[in-house]
Design a protein around this motif. Structure first.
Motif, PDB file in Angstrom:
ATOM      1  N   ALA A  31      -3.881  25.211 -17.746  1.00 14.74           N
ATOM      2  CA  ALA A  31      -5.272  25.155 -18.210  1.00 14.74           C
ATOM      3  C   ALA A  31      -5.915  23.836 -17.791  1.00 14.74           C
ATOM      4  O   ALA A  31      -7.064  23.816 -17.334  1.00 14.74           O
ATOM      5  N   ALA A  32      -5.187  22.738 -17.917  1.00 16.90           N
ATOM      6  CA  ALA A  32      -5.715  21.435 -17.517  1.00 16.90           C
ATOM      7  C   ALA A  32      -6.002  21.402 -16.017  1.00 16.90           C
ATOM      8  O   ALA A  32      -7.037  20.869 -15.584  1.00 16.90           O
ATOM      9  N   SER A  33      -5.132  21.997 -15.228  1.00 17.58           N
ATOM     10  CA  SER A  33      -5.356  22.056 -13.775  1.00 17.58           C
ATOM     11  C   SER A  33      -6.597  22.878 -13.451  1.00 17.58           C
ATOM     12  O   SER A  33      -7.409  22.490 -12.605  1.00 17.58           O
ATOM     13  N   ALA A  34      -6.759  24.004 -14.131  1.00 19.57           N
ATOM     14  CA  ALA A  34      -7.933  24.848 -13.894  1.00 19.57           C
ATOM     15  C   ALA A  34      -9.209  24.110 -14.268  1.00 19.57           C
ATOM     16  O   ALA A  34     -10.195  24.140 -13.519  1.00 19.57           O
ATOM     17  N   TYR A  35      -9.208  23.428 -15.411  1.00 20.31           N
ATOM     18  CA  TYR A  35     -10.396  22.672 -15.810  1.00 20.31           C
ATOM     19  C   TYR A  35     -10.691  21.538 -14.839  1.00 20.31           C
ATOM     20  O   TYR A  35     -11.853  21.241 -14.557  1.00 20.31           O
ATOM     21  N   THR A  36      -9.663  20.921 -14.307  1.00 17.53           N
ATOM     22  CA  THR A  36      -9.859  19.853 -13.328  1.00 17.53           C
ATOM     23  C   THR A  36     -10.530  20.398 -12.072  1.00 17.53           C
ATOM     24  O   THR A  36     -11.476  19.800 -11.547  1.00 17.53           O
ATOM     25  N   LEU A  37     -10.073  21.527 -11.572  1.00 16.79           N
ATOM     26  CA  LEU A  37     -10.682  22.140 -10.394  1.00 16.79           C
ATOM     27  C   LEU A  37     -12.135  22.514 -10.649  1.00 16.79           C
ATOM     28  O   LEU A  37     -13.012  22.249  -9.828  1.00 16.79           O
ATOM     29  N   ILE A  38     -12.405  23.112 -11.790  1.00 18.94           N
ATOM     30  CA  ILE A  38     -13.763  23.545 -12.123  1.00 18.94           C
ATOM     31  C   ILE A  38     -14.704  22.357 -12.248  1.00 18.94           C
ATOM     32  O   ILE A  38     -15.804  22.353 -11.685  1.00 18.94           O
ATOM     33  N   GLU A  39     -14.287  21.334 -12.954  1.00 17.62           N
ATOM     34  CA  GLU A  39     -15.148  20.164 -13.145  1.00 17.62           C
ATOM     35  C   GLU A  39     -15.340  19.387 -11.841  1.00 17.62           C
ATOM     36  O   GLU A  39     -16.413  18.856 -11.583  1.00 17.62           O
ATOM     37  N   THR A  40     -14.319  19.339 -10.983  1.00 14.55           N
ATOM     38  CA  THR A  40     -14.452  18.674  -9.691  1.00 14.55           C
ATOM     39  C   THR A  40     -15.473  19.409  -8.832  1.00 14.55           C
ATOM     40  O   THR A  40     -16.298  18.779  -8.163  1.00 14.55           O
ATOM     41  N   ALA A  41     -15.440  20.735  -8.861  1.00 17.70           N
ATOM     42  CA  ALA A  41     -16.435  21.510  -8.109  1.00 17.70           C
ATOM     43  C   ALA A  41     -17.835  21.219  -8.629  1.00 17.70           C
ATOM     44  O   ALA A  41     -18.764  20.987  -7.846  1.00 17.70           O
ATOM     45  N   LYS A  42     -17.995  21.199  -9.942  1.00 17.18           N
ATOM     46  CA  LYS A  42     -19.312  20.917 -10.531  1.00 17.18           C
ATOM     47  C   LYS A  42     -19.803  19.531 -10.134  1.00 17.18           C
ATOM     48  O   LYS A  42     -20.964  19.364  -9.766  1.00 17.18           O
ATOM     49  N   LEU A  43     -18.929  18.532 -10.207  1.00 14.56           N
ATOM     50  CA  LEU A  43     -19.319  17.165  -9.872  1.00 14.56           C
ATOM     51  C   LEU A  43     -19.727  17.018  -8.410  1.00 14.56           C
ATOM     52  O   LEU A  43     -20.471  16.104  -8.059  1.00 14.56           O
ATOM     53  N   ASN A  44     -19.233  17.917  -7.567  1.00 19.22           N
ATOM     54  CA  ASN A  44     -19.567  17.863  -6.145  1.00 19.22           C
ATOM     55  C   ASN A  44     -20.659  18.845  -5.764  1.00 19.22           C
ATOM     56  O   ASN A  44     -20.891  19.105  -4.582  1.00 19.22           O
ATOM     57  N   GLY A  45     -21.338  19.405  -6.760  1.00 18.32           N
ATOM     58  CA  GLY A  45     -22.487  20.273  -6.510  1.00 18.32           C
ATOM     59  C   GLY A  45     -22.144  21.664  -6.026  1.00 18.32           C
ATOM     60  O   GLY A  45     -23.010  22.372  -5.518  1.00 18.32           O
ATOM     61  N   ALA A  46     -20.904  22.078  -6.175  1.00 21.68           N
ATOM     62  CA  ALA A  46     -20.497  23.422  -5.762  1.00 21.68           C
ATOM     63  C   ALA A  46     -20.437  24.328  -6.977  1.00 21.68           C
ATOM     64  O   ALA A  46     -20.074  23.891  -8.071  1.00 21.68           O
ATOM     65  N   ASP A  47     -20.787  25.584  -6.791  1.00 25.21           N
ATOM     66  CA  ASP A  47     -20.637  26.575  -7.848  1.00 25.21           C
ATOM     67  C   ASP A  47     -19.140  26.851  -7.996  1.00 25.21           C
ATOM     68  O   ASP A  47     -18.507  27.334  -7.040  1.00 25.21           O
ATOM     69  N   PRO A  48     -18.545  26.522  -9.146  1.00 26.02           N
ATOM     70  CA  PRO A  48     -17.087  26.657  -9.284  1.00 26.02           C
ATOM     71  C   PRO A  48     -16.570  28.066  -8.994  1.00 26.02           C
ATOM     72  O   PRO A  48     -15.541  28.223  -8.339  1.00 26.02           O
ATOM     73  N   GLN A  49     -17.282  29.091  -9.459  1.00 22.56           N
ATOM     74  CA  GLN A  49     -16.807  30.456  -9.237  1.00 22.56           C
ATOM     75  C   GLN A  49     -16.856  30.811  -7.753  1.00 22.56           C
ATOM     76  O   GLN A  49     -15.903  31.374  -7.206  1.00 22.56           O
ATOM     77  N   ALA A  50     -17.944  30.466  -7.083  1.00 18.66           N
ATOM     78  CA  ALA A  50     -18.060  30.764  -5.647  1.00 18.66           C
ATOM     79  C   ALA A  50     -17.002  29.990  -4.855  1.00 18.66           C
ATOM     80  O   ALA A  50     -16.369  30.548  -3.945  1.00 18.66           O
ATOM     81  N   TRP A  51     -16.818  28.719  -5.200  1.00 17.79           N
ATOM     82  CA  TRP A  51     -15.838  27.900  -4.480  1.00 17.79           C
ATOM     83  C   TRP A  51     -14.424  28.435  -4.675  1.00 17.79           C
ATOM     84  O   TRP A  51     -13.679  28.603  -3.704  1.00 17.79           O
ATOM     85  N   LEU A  52     -14.044  28.708  -5.925  1.00 16.84           N
ATOM     86  CA  LEU A  52     -12.694  29.208  -6.182  1.00 16.84           C
ATOM     87  C   LEU A  52     -12.466  30.572  -5.539  1.00 16.84           C
ATOM     88  O   LEU A  52     -11.385  30.838  -5.003  1.00 16.84           O
ATOM     89  N   THR A  53     -13.478  31.435  -5.573  1.00 15.22           N
ATOM     90  CA  THR A  53     -13.363  32.749  -4.932  1.00 15.22           C
ATOM     91  C   THR A  53     -13.112  32.583  -3.439  1.00 15.22           C
ATOM     92  O   THR A  53     -12.235  33.238  -2.862  1.00 15.22           O
ATOM     93  N   ASP A  54     -13.859  31.678  -2.820  1.00 12.16           N
ATOM     94  CA  ASP A  54     -13.703  31.426  -1.385  1.00 12.16           C
ATOM     95  C   ASP A  54     -12.319  30.847  -1.078  1.00 12.16           C
ATOM     96  O   ASP A  54     -11.618  31.336  -0.188  1.00 12.16           O
ATOM     97  N   VAL A  55     -11.923  29.830  -1.825  1.00 11.40           N
ATOM     98  CA  VAL A  55     -10.637  29.163  -1.570  1.00 11.40           C
ATOM     99  C   VAL A  55      -9.463  30.101  -1.810  1.00 11.40           C
ATOM    100  O   VAL A  55      -8.545  30.188  -0.989  1.00 11.40           O
ATOM    101  N   LEU A  56      -9.480  30.833  -2.908  1.00 11.00           N
ATOM    102  CA  LEU A  56      -8.357  31.726  -3.205  1.00 11.00           C
ATOM    103  C   LEU A  56      -8.256  32.862  -2.191  1.00 11.00           C
ATOM    104  O   LEU A  56      -7.158  33.368  -1.932  1.00 11.00           O
ATOM    105  N   GLY A  57      -9.379  33.251  -1.600  1.00 11.98           N
ATOM    106  CA  GLY A  57      -9.357  34.291  -0.574  1.00 11.98           C
ATOM    107  C   GLY A  57      -8.857  33.794   0.772  1.00 11.98           C
ATOM    108  O   GLY A  57      -8.395  34.583   1.596  1.00 11.98           O
TER     109      GLY A  57
END
Length: 91
Positions: free
Chosen positions: A43-69
């Motif tokens: 859970a901590a790793s997931a929150y870190t990824l999500i917050e890092t995406a937000k801090l860098n101006g990326a939509d976390p869901q779009a970024w994770l969907t792209d990366v995981l694919g």
């Protein structure tokens, strides 16, 4: 003398930091029973990824969907291309 008294750009409180952590604080009771220490670490790793995406101006869901694919076929020596600050949404 305190810096915020002489420099108008300085904040005298940490409200911005507290507001950014509000979602985590609201869900604290739910996280208490993550299932195990490993579940809490995931859970901590997931929150870190999500917050890092937000801090860098990326939509976390779009970024994770792209990366995981793409990550399974992506060369390990070019992993930096998948980081949120390098993300360019398709469109």
């Amino acid at each position: 003398m305190a810096p915020y008294l002489t420099d108008g750009r300085s904040e005298f409180d940490n409200n911005a930091a507290e507001r950014s952590m509000r979602a985590l604080a609201l869900g604290r009771k739910n996280y208490l029973f993550a299932g195990s220490d490993a579940g809490g670490e995931r859970a901590a790793s997931a929150y870190t990824l999500i917050e890092t995406a937000k801090l860098n101006g990326a939509d976390p869901q779009a970024w994770l969907t792209d990366v995981l694919g793409r990550i399974a076929d992506h060369p390990i020596n070019r992993i930096d291309e998948l980081l949120p600050w390098r993300f360019a949404p398709a469109g």
